[in-house]
Design a protein around this motif. Structure first.
Motif, short mmCIF file in Angstrom:
data_model
loop_
_atom_site.label_atom_id
_atom_site.label_comp_id
_atom_site.label_asym_id
_atom_site.label_seq_id
_atom_site.Cartn_x
_atom_site.Cartn_y
_atom_site.Cartn_z
N LEU A 30 -5.13 -2.48 90.82
CA LEU A 30 -4.39 -2.36 92.07
C LEU A 30 -5.04 -1.37 93.03
O LEU A 30 -5.13 -1.63 94.23
CB LEU A 30 -2.94 -1.96 91.79
CG LEU A 30 -2.07 -3.08 91.25
CD1 LEU A 30 -0.73 -2.53 90.78
CD2 LEU A 30 -1.85 -4.15 92.31
N VAL A 31 -5.50 -0.25 92.51
CA VAL A 31 -6.16 0.73 93.38
C VAL A 31 -7.42 0.12 93.99
O VAL A 31 -7.67 0.27 95.19
CB VAL A 31 -6.48 2.03 92.61
CG1 VAL A 31 -7.39 2.94 93.41
CG2 VAL A 31 -5.20 2.76 92.23
N ALA A 32 -8.18 -0.61 93.19
CA ALA A 32 -9.41 -1.24 93.70
C ALA A 32 -9.09 -2.31 94.74
O ALA A 32 -9.69 -2.33 95.82
CB ALA A 32 -10.19 -1.84 92.54
N LEU A 33 -8.14 -3.19 94.43
CA LEU A 33 -7.78 -4.26 95.37
C LEU A 33 -7.21 -3.70 96.67
O LEU A 33 -7.56 -4.18 97.76
CB LEU A 33 -6.79 -5.23 94.73
CG LEU A 33 -7.35 -6.16 93.65
CD1 LEU A 33 -6.21 -6.95 93.00
CD2 LEU A 33 -8.40 -7.10 94.22
N LEU A 34 -6.34 -2.73 96.57
CA LEU A 34 -5.75 -2.14 97.77
C LEU A 34 -6.81 -1.42 98.61
O LEU A 34 -6.80 -1.52 99.84
CB LEU A 34 -4.62 -1.19 97.40
CG LEU A 34 -3.33 -1.87 96.95
CD1 LEU A 34 -2.42 -0.90 96.22
CD2 LEU A 34 -2.61 -2.49 98.14
N SER A 35 -7.72 -0.73 97.96
CA SER A 35 -8.79 -0.03 98.69
C SER A 35 -9.70 -1.03 99.40
O SER A 35 -10.06 -0.82 100.56
CB SER A 35 -9.60 0.84 97.73
OG SER A 35 -8.79 1.81 97.14
N ILE A 36 -10.07 -2.10 98.72
CA ILE A 36 -10.91 -3.13 99.32
C ILE A 36 -10.19 -3.78 100.49
O ILE A 36 -10.78 -4.00 101.56
CB ILE A 36 -11.32 -4.19 98.27
CG1 ILE A 36 -12.27 -3.57 97.26
CG2 ILE A 36 -11.96 -5.40 98.93
CD1 ILE A 36 -12.52 -4.45 96.03
N SER A 37 -8.91 -4.08 100.32
CA SER A 37 -8.14 -4.69 101.40
C SER A 37 -8.06 -3.79 102.62
O SER A 37 -8.24 -4.24 103.75
CB SER A 37 -6.73 -5.03 100.90
OG SER A 37 -5.98 -5.63 101.93
N LEU A 38 -7.79 -2.51 102.41
CA LEU A 38 -7.73 -1.56 103.53
C LEU A 38 -9.08 -1.45 104.23
O LEU A 38 -9.15 -1.43 105.47
CB LEU A 38 -7.26 -0.19 103.04
CG LEU A 38 -5.79 -0.10 102.64
CD1 LEU A 38 -5.52 1.21 101.91
CD2 LEU A 38 -4.90 -0.24 103.85
N LEU A 39 -10.15 -1.39 103.46
CA LEU A 39 -11.49 -1.31 104.04
C LEU A 39 -11.81 -2.56 104.86
O LEU A 39 -12.31 -2.46 105.99
CB LEU A 39 -12.53 -1.11 102.94
CG LEU A 39 -13.98 -1.06 103.41
CD1 LEU A 39 -14.22 0.20 104.23
CD2 LEU A 39 -14.92 -1.12 102.22
N LEU A 40 -11.49 -3.73 104.31
CA LEU A 40 -11.74 -4.98 105.04
C LEU A 40 -10.93 -5.04 106.33
O LEU A 40 -11.41 -5.53 107.36
CB LEU A 40 -11.41 -6.19 104.16
CG LEU A 40 -12.43 -6.54 103.09
CD1 LEU A 40 -11.92 -7.68 102.22
CD2 LEU A 40 -13.77 -6.90 103.69
N THR A 88 -13.24 -14.41 110.80
CA THR A 88 -12.38 -15.40 110.15
C THR A 88 -12.56 -15.39 108.63
O THR A 88 -11.58 -15.44 107.87
CB THR A 88 -12.67 -16.81 110.70
OG1 THR A 88 -12.49 -16.79 112.12
CG2 THR A 88 -11.77 -17.85 110.08
N THR A 89 -13.80 -15.27 108.18
CA THR A 89 -14.08 -15.22 106.74
C THR A 89 -13.48 -13.98 106.11
O THR A 89 -12.87 -14.04 105.04
CB THR A 89 -15.61 -15.26 106.50
OG1 THR A 89 -16.14 -16.45 107.09
CG2 THR A 89 -15.94 -15.23 105.03
N LEU A 90 -13.62 -12.83 106.78
CA LEU A 90 -13.07 -11.59 106.26
C LEU A 90 -11.54 -11.62 106.22
O LEU A 90 -10.92 -11.08 105.29
CB LEU A 90 -13.56 -10.39 107.07
CG LEU A 90 -15.04 -10.06 106.92
CD1 LEU A 90 -15.43 -8.94 107.87
CD2 LEU A 90 -15.37 -9.69 105.49
N VAL A 91 -10.93 -12.25 107.21
CA VAL A 91 -9.47 -12.39 107.21
C VAL A 91 -9.03 -13.25 106.02
O VAL A 91 -8.06 -12.91 105.32
CB VAL A 91 -8.97 -13.00 108.54
CG1 VAL A 91 -7.52 -13.44 108.43
CG2 VAL A 91 -9.13 -12.00 109.67
#
Length: 106
Positions: free
Chosen positions: A30-40, A73-76
């Motif tokens: 969860l920490v990894a996924l949330l961090s990646i999502s915030l960065l993206l 669009t790809t990043l979204v």
């Protein structure tokens, strides 16, 4: 506004997971996924600002705008998929702290 709402939601979820600590199930995931999502989401925001500043009427910039738009669009799409997994792993804090600390049964 939707991007801001998602960003705030993910920041709140990250805070909840960090408060639960490493003993929480799927903590690292969860920490990894949330961090990646915030960065993206930050990258997407910057990309959208760059796209908005370029003039679509200038023919020599149209190919660049098209590529930037495709990248955004790809990043979204990737962000949406990551957030589906975040929801599936359950990053919500459960329980009411006030109810747990209250000694008065009424």
């Amino acid at each position: 506004m939707l991007d801001v709402a998602l960003f705030l939601s993910n920041a709140t979820r990250l805070k909840a997971v960090l408060e639960l600590g490493p003993s929480a199930s799927y903590y690292t995931t969860l920490v990894a996924l949330l961090s990646i999502s915030l960065l993206l989401q930050v990258v997407i925001g910057i990309l959208l600002v760059v796209i908005a500043r370029l003039n679509l009427n200038e023919v020599e910039k149209q190919w660049r705008l098209n590529r930037l738009n495709n990248a955004a669009t790809t990043l979204v799409f990737i962000t949406v998929v990551i957030n589906v997994f975040i929801t599936a792993f359950g990053a919500h804090k459960t329980g009411h702290p006030a109810a747990r600390t209250s000694r008065n049964p009424l």
